[in-house]
Design a protein around this motif. Structure first.
Motif, PDB file in Angstrom:
ATOM      1  N   GLY A 280      39.860  24.825  34.825  1.00 14.85           N
ATOM      2  CA  GLY A 280      39.432  25.632  34.442  1.00 14.85           C
ATOM      3  C   GLY A 280      40.145  26.565  33.398  1.00 14.85           C
ATOM      4  N   TRP A 281      38.704  27.633  33.137  1.00 19.05           N
ATOM      5  CA  TRP A 281      39.132  28.332  31.846  1.00 19.05           C
ATOM      6  C   TRP A 281      41.002  29.373  32.348  1.00 19.05           C
ATOM      7  N   THR A 282      41.473  29.179  33.358  1.00 16.24           N
ATOM      8  CA  THR A 282      42.652  29.801  33.813  1.00 16.24           C
ATOM      9  C   THR A 282      44.001  28.632  33.455  1.00 16.24           C
TER      10      THR A 282
ATOM     11  N   LEU B 250      37.837  34.164  51.692  1.00 13.31           N
ATOM     12  CA  LEU B 250      36.561  34.365  50.335  1.00 13.31           C
ATOM     13  C   LEU B 250      37.580  33.376  49.047  1.00 13.31           C
ATOM     14  N   HIS B 251      38.723  33.383  48.990  1.00 15.93           N
ATOM     15  CA  HIS B 251      39.309  33.249  47.777  1.00 15.93           C
ATOM     16  C   HIS B 251      38.677  31.798  47.136  1.00 15.93           C
ATOM     17  N   ASP B 252      38.761  31.925  46.238  1.00 14.78           N
ATOM     18  CA  ASP B 252      38.234  30.744  45.802  1.00 14.78           C
ATOM     19  C   ASP B 252      36.798  29.875  46.277  1.00 14.78           C
TER      20      ASP B 252
ATOM     21  N   GLY C  70      29.946  34.983  42.775  1.00 15.62           N
ATOM     22  CA  GLY C  70      29.466  35.687  42.375  1.00 15.62           C
ATOM     23  C   GLY C  70      29.764  37.205  42.573  1.00 15.62           C
ATOM     24  N   HIS C  71      31.304  37.387  42.548  1.00 10.01           N
ATOM     25  CA  HIS C  71      31.416  38.502  42.327  1.00 10.01           C
ATOM     26  C   HIS C  71      31.397  38.465  40.674  1.00 10.01           C
ATOM     27  N   PHE C  72      31.951  38.343  40.640  1.00 10.57           N
ATOM     28  CA  PHE C  72      32.360  38.406  38.599  1.00 10.57           C
ATOM     29  C   PHE C  72      31.167  38.088  38.700  1.00 10.57           C
TER      30      PHE C  72
ATOM     31  N   ALA D  60      41.123  40.661  53.338  1.00 11.05           N
ATOM     32  CA  ALA D  60      39.956  39.545  53.809  1.00 11.05           C
ATOM     33  C   ALA D  60      39.504  38.695  52.182  1.00 11.05           C
ATOM     34  N   ASP D  61      40.681  38.699  51.670  1.00 11.77           N
ATOM     35  CA  ASP D  61      40.847  37.617  50.546  1.00 11.77           C
ATOM     36  C   ASP D  61      40.689  35.804  51.338  1.00 11.77           C
ATOM     37  N   ILE D  62      41.274  36.407  52.205  1.00  8.53           N
ATOM     38  CA  ILE D  62      41.872  34.801  52.505  1.00  8.53           C
ATOM     39  C   ILE D  62      40.509  33.794  52.629  1.00  8.53           C
TER      40      ILE D  62
ATOM     41  N   SER E 249      34.097  26.295  48.582  1.00  9.21           N
ATOM     42  CA  SER E 249      35.214  26.360  47.412  1.00  9.21           C
ATOM     43  C   SER E 249      34.173  26.126  45.911  1.00  9.21           C
ATOM     44  N   ARG E 250      34.966  27.282  45.341  1.00 11.29           N
ATOM     45  CA  ARG E 250      34.139  26.485  43.824  1.00 11.29           C
ATOM     46  C   ARG E 250      34.713  25.483  43.187  1.00 11.29           C
ATOM     47  N   ARG E 251      34.438  25.155  42.224  1.00 14.70           N
ATOM     48  CA  ARG E 251      34.567  23.832  41.154  1.00 14.70           C
ATOM     49  C   ARG E 251      34.527  22.397  41.938  1.00 14.70           C
TER      50      ARG E 251
ATOM     51  N   GLU F 208      41.711  41.515  30.381  1.00 16.45           N
ATOM     52  CA  GLU F 208      40.379  40.818  29.769  1.00 16.45           C
ATOM     53  C   GLU F 208      39.388  40.747  30.264  1.00 16.45           C
ATOM     54  N   VAL F 209      38.959  41.243  31.786  1.00 10.28           N
ATOM     55  CA  VAL F 209      38.190  41.715  32.130  1.00 10.28           C
ATOM     56  C   VAL F 209      37.570  43.285  32.304  1.00 10.28           C
ATOM     57  N   TYR F 210      38.044  43.982  32.020  1.00 10.71           N
ATOM     58  CA  TYR F 210      38.340  44.946  31.411  1.00 10.71           C
ATOM     59  C   TYR F 210      37.696  44.960  29.992  1.00 10.71           C
ATOM     60  N   VAL F 211      38.258  44.143  29.473  1.00  8.45           N
ATOM     61  CA  VAL F 211      37.821  44.210  28.097  1.00  8.45           C
ATOM     62  C   VAL F 211      36.069  43.626  28.157  1.00  8.45           C
TER      63      VAL F 211
HETATM   64  C1  HEA Z   1      34.062  42.273  33.744  1.00  5.93           C
HETATM   65  C2  HEA Z   1      34.475  41.473  34.325  1.00  5.93           C
HETATM   66  C3  HEA Z   1      35.066  42.388  36.079  1.00  5.93           C
HETATM   67  C4  HEA Z   1      35.198  43.609  36.468  1.00  5.93           C
HETATM   68  C5  HEA Z   1      34.801  45.187  36.241  1.00  5.93           C
HETATM   69  C6  HEA Z   1      35.850  43.811  38.010  1.00  5.93           C
HETATM   70  C7  HEA Z   1      35.864  44.363  38.840  1.00  5.93           C
HETATM   71  C8  HEA Z   1      36.848  44.267  39.675  1.00  5.93           C
HETATM   72  N1  HEA Z   1      37.334  43.110  40.382  1.00  5.93           N
HETATM   73 FE1  HEA Z   1      37.015  41.831  39.826  1.00  5.93          FE
HETATM   74  N2  HEA Z   1      37.136  39.412  39.020  1.00  5.93           N
HETATM   75  C9  HEA Z   1      36.783  39.071  37.560  1.00  5.93           C
HETATM   76  C10 HEA Z   1      36.036  39.639  36.649  1.00  5.93           C
HETATM   77  C11 HEA Z   1      35.682  41.365  36.570  1.00  5.93           C
HETATM   78  N3  HEA Z   1      36.269  42.165  37.760  1.00  5.93           N
HETATM   79  C12 HEA Z   1      36.466  38.059  37.005  1.00  5.93           C
HETATM   80  C13 HEA Z   1      36.021  37.214  36.029  1.00  5.93           C
HETATM   81  C14 HEA Z   1      37.092  37.198  38.359  1.00  5.93           C
HETATM   82  C15 HEA Z   1      37.412  35.546  38.546  1.00  5.93           C
HETATM   83  C16 HEA Z   1      38.414  34.779  37.857  1.00  5.93           C
HETATM   84  C17 HEA Z   1      38.787  33.693  38.314  1.00  5.93           C
HETATM   85  O1  HEA Z   1      39.884  33.343  38.842  1.00  5.93           O
HETATM   86  O2  HEA Z   1      38.401  32.786  37.797  1.00  5.93           O
HETATM   87  C18 HEA Z   1      37.556  38.068  39.501  1.00  5.93           C
HETATM   88  C19 HEA Z   1      37.943  38.483  39.850  1.00  5.93           C
HETATM   89  C20 HEA Z   1      38.673  39.283  41.321  1.00  5.93           C
HETATM   90  C21 HEA Z   1      39.906  39.595  42.135  1.00  5.93           C
HETATM   91  C22 HEA Z   1      40.179  37.771  42.186  1.00  5.93           C
HETATM   92  C23 HEA Z   1      39.192  37.807  43.894  1.00  5.93           C
HETATM   93  C24 HEA Z   1      40.161  35.802  44.182  1.00  5.93           C
HETATM   94  O3  HEA Z   1      40.290  35.194  42.687  1.00  5.93           O
HETATM   95  O4  HEA Z   1      40.627  35.104  45.238  1.00  5.93           O
HETATM   96  C25 HEA Z   1      39.443  40.197  42.385  1.00  5.93           C
HETATM   97  C26 HEA Z   1      41.012  40.693  43.627  1.00  5.93           C
HETATM   98  O5  HEA Z   1      41.377  41.596  43.407  1.00  5.93           O
HETATM   99  C27 HEA Z   1      39.101  40.877  41.941  1.00  5.93           C
HETATM  100  C28 HEA Z   1      39.310  42.790  42.663  1.00  5.93           C
HETATM  101  C29 HEA Z   1      38.034  43.111  41.395  1.00  5.93           C
HETATM  102  C30 HEA Z   1      37.681  44.989  41.868  1.00  5.93           C
HETATM  103  C31 HEA Z   1      38.497  45.547  43.066  1.00  5.93           C
HETATM  104  C32 HEA Z   1      37.173  45.761  40.666  1.00  5.93           C
HETATM  105  C33 HEA Z   1      36.731  46.487  40.265  1.00  5.93           C
HETATM  106  O6  HEA Z   1      37.472  47.109  39.284  1.00  5.93           O
HETATM  107  C34 HEA Z   1      34.769  47.048  40.824  1.00  5.93           C
HETATM  108  C35 HEA Z   1      34.923  48.679  40.776  1.00  5.93           C
HETATM  109  C36 HEA Z   1      33.634  48.683  40.916  1.00  5.93           C
HETATM  110  C37 HEA Z   1      33.058  49.387  41.916  1.00  5.93           C
HETATM  111  C38 HEA Z   1      33.426  49.765  42.944  1.00  5.93           C
HETATM  112  C39 HEA Z   1      31.486  49.741  41.394  1.00  5.93           C
HETATM  113  C40 HEA Z   1      31.488  51.023  41.371  1.00  5.93           C
HETATM  114  C41 HEA Z   1      29.960  51.213  41.415  1.00  5.93           C
HETATM  115  C42 HEA Z   1      29.120  52.306  41.972  1.00  5.93           C
HETATM  116  C43 HEA Z   1      29.299  52.382  43.584  1.00  5.93           C
HETATM  117  C44 HEA Z   1      27.720  51.895  41.329  1.00  5.93           C
HETATM  118  C45 HEA Z   1      26.546  51.576  42.455  1.00  5.93           C
HETATM  119  C46 HEA Z   1      25.368  51.984  41.690  1.00  5.93           C
HETATM  120  C47 HEA Z   1      24.086  51.424  41.979  1.00  5.93           C
HETATM  121  C48 HEA Z   1      23.883  50.860  42.639  1.00  5.93           C
HETATM  122  C49 HEA Z   1      23.480  52.091  40.951  1.00  5.93           C
HETATM  123  N4  HEA Z   1      37.992  40.372  41.029  1.00  5.93           N
END
Ligand code: HEA
Ligand code: HEA
Ligand code: CUA
Ligand code: CU
Lengths: 587, 265, 110, 196
Positions: A165-167, A415-417, A423-425, A411-413, A485-487, A291-294
């Motif tokens: 995995g990338w991790t 949904l995790h992995d 879908g989320h990311f 809630a992550d229990i 599960s993923r992967r 990095e994800v914010y990058v």
């Molecule tokens: C660009 C990349 C990116 C961004 C921005 C985010 C943003 C966020 N991520 Fe995500 N995340 C990833 C990339 C990202 N993530 C990746 C790659 C993984 C998986 C890694 C792996 O395991 O391989 C991951 C996994 C991940 C996990 C771990 C899940 C798990 O493994 O069980 C969690 C848990 O807290 C999480 C939380 C969040 C939260 C709270 C935000 C918050 O910052 C989000 C805040 C934003 C909002 C709340 C939206 C607000 C917008 C509106 C309300 C407007 C809507 C607009 C219209 C309808 C027009 N992310």
């Protein structure tokens, strides 16, 4: 109007270029120190890697849709070791998965968003002649290139590429083959490249700002790149450290990540032991969350530019957006363990990281809200860049919102992995970031080439991609909820509880393949427009930011007359002004 | 109330809370999305160039957005401090005492789940990696240890009594696995070098679930959720929830088998 | 100030360069002394907690001396301070990491 | 086309590009070694028992090396000071001394390492040695890197002094900042690895 001036400047410049520096082909296009050339090198390489990473995924999607089925023709080409009789082996699936993730993140999006757009646009937008350290800039590209080559080469070593995995979680990664070593070495190259880049970006932004360009007059894109650079600068070194430690484990037989008493397939592992697998996860996520914010911030920057330009009005709440951005960058360093909720963390730690995770969602909400409110009262032009920028908003919305349940570790229990996370990311990185990057390509293409990309093809590209992206990723939430599960190399076919949702795999896969078809107009458009596109002047979009003061394409050294900033970045439709845009660079 | 989420049928005591938290969070997400989305679409239609020639420099003046953002923060705060944190505390801090629960050890390995019951004496026998043998003794259980005499081990088969707290002590022999049973809403990484206890109360027997779902061959499945190598997709175990009597009967038989002198050992 | 030197090296600066040099010598002596101190203390076989505190304290003093005088941090520009403070904050977060891992998990280590 | 503020300082920041650049780089280095220190603490606090450094390592040698490195820091800063006084000759001397001291450090380290290997003590032997070799090894790489840069300014790079003394002085100051940082890291490595 700025065009005539710029054109004159251009002519004059060309003239004086002629007699003072004549660079040969290699110095000019390959080992160039000009930020624009380097930016374009980064962008093209990044786009190609995106395409490659996508192709890997299309292979995987076949296996996910039709587990074990032989892949027509292509399957057999990939060889017995990977796909005997055309049907995919689990190890090969894991290779593809790990490399898809790695390539998309570190070789696709970051190089395109930061290396490409950052390099090309940032110096122009702040009215600088070039980056502060041009040679360092070139070095950073070539380190990235080396990293890329190493990663690609790893497919061909015995045992194939990394499969963890990338991790690259330990101990699994420790036990993996040569491919994993290549992955680590490749990462060290990429990290070095990013560090050099970050130093360069920050220095450039602080030092080479045009006269009168105060921080609060920065275009939002510049702010985004600035914050991103700090994330790279301070978050990457810990992963570098982690990579060094894992290399030691693999090559020098240490056991930083190996606890005592490991038994692998019946054999007692002969290592000193005493290590800790969670150490890797901490160091990895200490980088990987920032990095994800990058991955997203440059995208947000691009979208902000384009929205302001095509609503023909200033961004609403510019200041609050900037403050949110800075706050977001800062917070992103203290949420990392929300990726580790299921490693067995106690109440206090869980509470802390959930809280920070919820807090960090607020600035994103603020930024998105500001962008949406900016539409109000505008005179909206729906050109291709704008369509992609607008598409970004709800797509990022879905991705971001689905981050919230993941951030609440109860809630992550379930949904995790699972595919819910996938879908989320993907909603944030694929129809989110990738759309923003497309928008940027269409928007700055005229600046880089002096020609516009074709609008009709662009619109086909947009609507096709928009639909397909949702067809691919929306079903993943349902599969995740169902607990898949993923992967899993068979997409969950082995499990009874997955049966009701398995058909969704087929839907996603077809979505992915059709998405590929909708990229063809883009690729064609891209190359066709370089030579045949409609010619444009210096400022085709009637934009206000400084990059448009330079001729298109800008000569070496960018501006002949050093530009000055006389006002904020988005002075559109100023009451009483002659035209509906008042550029920063016009007195 | 949470069926619309498409979560698997619920079969544990604590699962209800988790489902409703997920449910409410998604309601909140939907409201946000529809609210913001509606405004978004309205703007696109009302302010398109053809209909609105000249843009308005100032745009929105009201501070409604600030209130909505504060609203978002408040709701997140409630979900967090009102539900998420307390529920997690219950999962982690309020583990029932061993004598009130069934304690069982589950050890992950590539690619199987080894289940280990302490037997009547309630004491887990000594294990030693030196005695370990993939076929006959995957856990390296030391039968010479008196405590081990009555221990019961199975492969990929976890038998549990209904409505009694279960404490699963998770271990791993090689790499990180993750013990997940969707119907129980439990998931926990099994990390080599650590023993991680989790607890839950199964509330629906396998038999009852079969009648409920109408699937004659329904089984609770243990799904490995953490990438652990090429067999990850196939690392599948089964949980059989029985009535207290059935379970006792099953356990006694296994204990008998285990403690009988075995010519091959 | 240092970069201002660099910017214009006029005669009157030579004077305070001499002052610099004197400072460097004193700092050097101080560093030597402190080095001897740490080593000496280590031979006292103090209880570990004590030993750690002393060693790190001395190291920190030495480190700050190098940073402040050799690296001229004592008279650096605001911007540099800002960068270093930011770094320091995340550095602390990073060092908190081990504590995080050990102190607050519900596992039973072996 | 040349980049502004490579030689002269920018008024509002009061800094040259190089100065900011090097400090940013050092910031990232802090995070790098910080992560390694964190790993060290984590592994050590997790271990049932941990050897005291001086039971395995050679404290006198390391003390000597500490002194060598501190000395090299002084000569480095003196080299810069001599440029400030426009005394190129003394600069050459001090810079040469700095490089030489760096070399001495590496030689001593080489003997320490080879002695350990000779005693059959390898990184794989136990986690103490693992972290010891990793940290000191990485630090040695930094020393070597610093030496390379200094050697450049001692030799070919020195041409710049003729054409642009101010710029040359700035660059020497920046390479000095790196060198002092390497010294600073060692100041923390020495007690943590050898004395505790
Ligand atoms: C660009 C990349 C990116 C961004 C921005 C985010 C943003 C966020 N991520 Fe995500 N995340 C990833 C990339 C990202 N993530 C990746 C790659 C993984 C998986 C890694 C792996 O395991 O391989 C991951 C996994 C991940 C996990 C771990 C899940 C798990 O493994 O069980 C969690 C848990 O807290 C999480 C939380 C969040 C939260 C709270 C935000 C918050 O910052 C989000 C805040 C934003 C909002 C709340 C939206 C607000 C917008 C509106 C309300 C407007 C809507 C607009 C219209 C309808 C027009 N992310
Ligand atoms: C930036 C990050 C990024 C991006 C953009 C994507 C994009 C996509 N991803 Fe990926 N993905 C990851 C990061 C990303 N992914 C990560 C980190 C993982 C986890 C890996 C792991 O498990 O360790 C993952 C895992 C992952 C999985 C789960 C695999 C598994 O768990 O077994 C799936 C499944 O469908 C998937 C699908 C896709 C698809 C269909 C796209 C599509 O959206 C692709 C879209 C791409 C394009 C549209 C390309 C556009 C480019 C061009 C058209 C080039 C033009 C060229 C020129 C002009 C020269 N991804
Ligand atoms: Cu075990 Cu995945
Ligand atoms: Cu995250």
């Amino acid at each position: 109007m700025s065009e005539p001036a710029a054109v004159v400047a251009h002519k004059a410049h060309v003239a004086h270029e002629a007699h003072h520096e004549e660079l040969g082909f290699w110095r000019k296009y390959v080992f160039s120190v000009d930020h624009k050339v380097i930016g374009i090198q980064y962008a093209i390489t990044g786009l190609l890697f995106l395409l490659f990473g996508f192709s890997l995924m299309m292979l995987m999607r076949w296996q996910l849709a039709y587990p074990g089925a032989a892949l027509p023709l292509l399957g057999t080409l990939l060889g017995e070791a990977r796909m005997p009789g055309g049907s995919m082996l689990p190890d090969f699936y894991n290779e593809l998965g790990a490399m898809h993730g790695t390539i998309m993140v570190f070789l696709g999006v970051v190089p395109l968003a930061v290396g490409g757009f950052g390099n090309f646009v940032l110096p122009l937008q702040i009215g600088a002649p070039d980056m502060a350290f041009p040679r360092l800039n070139m070095a950073s590209y070539w380190f990235f290139f080396l990293g890329g080559v190493t990663m690609l080469a790893s497919f061909f070593v015995p045992g194939g590429a990394a499969q963890g995995g990338w991790t690259s979680y330990t101990p699994l990664a420790n036990l993996a083959g040569t491919g994993q070593t290549m992955w680590l070495v490749g990462m060290i190259f990429l990290i070095t490249s990013s560090l050099l880049g970050a130093v360069n970006f920050i220095t450039t932004t602080i030092q080479l700002r045009a006269k009168g360009l105060t921080f609060m007059r920065f275009p939002f894109f510049v702010w985004a790149q600035f914050v991103t650079a700090f994330l790279l600068l301070l978050a990457f070194p810990p992963l570098e450290a982690a990579a060094v430690l894992q290399l030691m484990d693999r090559l020098a037989g240490t056991s930083f990540f190996l606890p005592s008493g490991l038994v692998v397939s019946g054999q007692v592992l002969t290592v000193a032991g005493g290590g800790n697998p969670l150490l890797w996860q901490h160091l990895f996520w200490f980088l990987a969350h920032p990095e994800v914010y990058v991955l997203i911030l440059p995208g947000m920057g691009i979208v902000a530019e384009i929205i302001a330009n095509n609503t023909r009005k200033p961004l609403w709440g510019y200041r609050s957006m900037v403050y949110s951005l800075v706050f977001l960058g800062f917070m992103s360093f203290i949420v990392w363990a929300h990726h580790m909720f299921m490693t067995g963390m106690g109440t206090a730690m869980a509470a802390f990281f959930q809280t920070t995770t919820m807090i960090i969602s607020i600035p994103s909400v603020v930024i998105l809200t500001a962008l949406i409110i900016s539409l109000w009262g505008g005179s909206i032009r729906f050109n291709t860049p704008m369509l992609f920028a607008l598409g970004f908003l709800p797509m990022f919305g879905i991705g971001g919102l689905t981050g919230l349940p993941l951030g609440l570790n109860v809630a992550d229990i379930p949904l995790h992995d699972t595919y819910y996370v996938i879908g989320h990311f993907h909603y944030v990185v694929a129809p989110g970031t990738i759309f923003a990057l497309f928008a940027g390509v269409y928007y700055w293409f005229p600046k880089a080439t002096g020609r516009k990309m074709n609008e009709t093809l662009g619109k086909i590209h947009f609507f096709g991609s928009l639909v397909c992206m949702n067809v691919i990723f929306m079903p993943m939430f349902l599969m995740g909820m169902a607990g898949v599960s993923r992967r899993l190399f068979d997409g969950g076919a082995a499990y009874d509880f997955a049966q009701p949702v398995l058909h969704l795999n087929v839907v996603s896969s077809w979505g992915a393949w059709i998405l590929a078809i909708f990229q063809i107009p883009f690729i064609f458009n891209f190359f066709w427009s370089i030579w045949k596109g409609e010619k444009t002047d210096a400022n085709p979009w009637h934009a206000t930011t400084i990059e448009w003061a330079a001729p298109s394409p800008p000569p070496h050294g960018n501006f002949l007359v050093a530009p000055e900033a006389h006002r904020g970045p988005y002075e559109y439709s100023v009451p009483g002004a002659a035209k509906d845009f008042s550029p920063q660079y016009e007195a | 109330m949470t069926d619309w989420l498409g979560l698997p049928a619920l079969a544990s005591a604590h699962g209800g809370q988790i489902d409703s938290l997920i449910g409410w969070t998604h309601v909140f997400m939907l409201i946000l999305f529809v609210g913001w989305g509606g405004f978004f679409v309205y703007c696109l239609i009302r302010f398109r160039r053809s209909r609105h020639q000249a843009a308005n420099y100032t745009g929105v003046k009201s501070h409604a957005s600030n209130y909505s953002e504060i609203g978002v923060a408040v709701v997140e705060g409630i979900l967090l401090f009102g539900f998420a944190i307390p529920i997690w505390a219950a999962r982690v801090d309020r583990m029932p005492p061993a004598h009130e629960a069934l304690v069982v050890q589950v050890t992950g390995e590539q690619f199987a789940w080894n289940v280990h019951y302490p037997g009547p004496d309630g004491v887990f026998g000594r294990t030693d990696i030196k005695l370990l043998d993939l076929q006959t003794n995957p856990l390296g259980l030391d039968r010479s240890d008196p405590a081990a005499k009555d221990d019961v081990t199975t492969l990929n088969q976890l038998y549990l009594p209904v409505n009694k707290p279960v404490i699963v002590r998770l271990k791993s022999k090689d790499v990180i696995h993750s013990f997940g049973v969707p119907e129980f809403r439990v998931k926990q990484d099994a990390i080599p070098g650590l023993t991680i206890p989790i607890w839950f109360v199964p509330t629906v027997t396998t038999a009852e679930m079969r009648t409920r779902t109408g699937k004659a061959e329904f089984q609770y499945e243990i799904a490995c959720a953490q990438l652990c190598g090429l067999g990850h997709a196939r690392m599948r175990g089964f949980v059989t929830v029985q009535t207290a009597e059935e379970f006792q009967k099953w356990l006694d038989e296994r204990v008998k088998e285990a403690s009988e002198p075995d010519p091959f050992r | 100030m240092t970069s201002d030197h660099a910017a214009d090296m006029t005669g009157d600066h030579a004077a305070d360069i001499d002052r610099h040099v004197r400072v460097y010598i004193t700092v050097f002596v101080a560093l030597m002394v402190l080095t001897i101190v740490t080593v000496a203390v280590s031979y006292l076989d103090l209880p570990i907690a004590m030993a750690v505190t002393v060693a790190l304290l001395v190291a920190t003093i030495k480190g700050s001396l190098v940073a402040c005088y050799f690296m001229h941090l004592i008279s650096e520009k605001k911007l540099i301070y800002a960068v270093l403070i930011l770094t320091a904050v995340f550095f602390v977060a990073l060092l908190a990491l081990p504590a995080v891992t050990h102190s607050n998990g519900y596992w039973i280590p072996e | 086309m040349d980049i502004p503020y490579t030689v002269e300082v920018r008024r509002d920041t009061g800094l040259t590009n190089g100065k900011i650049g090097i400090w940013l780089f050092l910031a990232s280095e802090v995070m790098l070694f910080g992560a390694l220190f964190a790993s060290y603490i984590l592994i050590r606090t997790g271990a049932p028992s941990w050897p005291r450094g001086d039971t395995i390592l050679n404290v006198p040698l390391a003390t000597f090396n500490t002194i060598v490195l501190i000395l090299s820091s002084v000569t480095m800063v003196m080299a810069w000071a001599s440029l400030m006084r426009r005394r190129f000759g003394t600069f050459r001397l001090y810079m040469g001394a700095t490089i030489l001291l760096g070399f001495v450090f590496l030689v001593v380290k080489y003997f320490e390492y080879s002695h350990k290997f000779h005693d059959g003590l390898y990184p794989s032997t136990n986690n103490f040695l693992a972290i010891y070799f990793t940290l000191t090894g990485l630090h040695m790489l930094h020393v070597a890197g610093g030496m390379a840069v200094n050697a450049y300014f001692w030799g070919p790079g020195a041409k710049l002094w003729k054409t642009n003394p101010v710029w040359f002085t700035n660059r020497v100051e920046n390479s000095g900042l790196f060198w002092h940082f390497v010294d600073l890291v060692w100041i923390f490595l020495f007690p943590t690895l050898y004395l505790l």
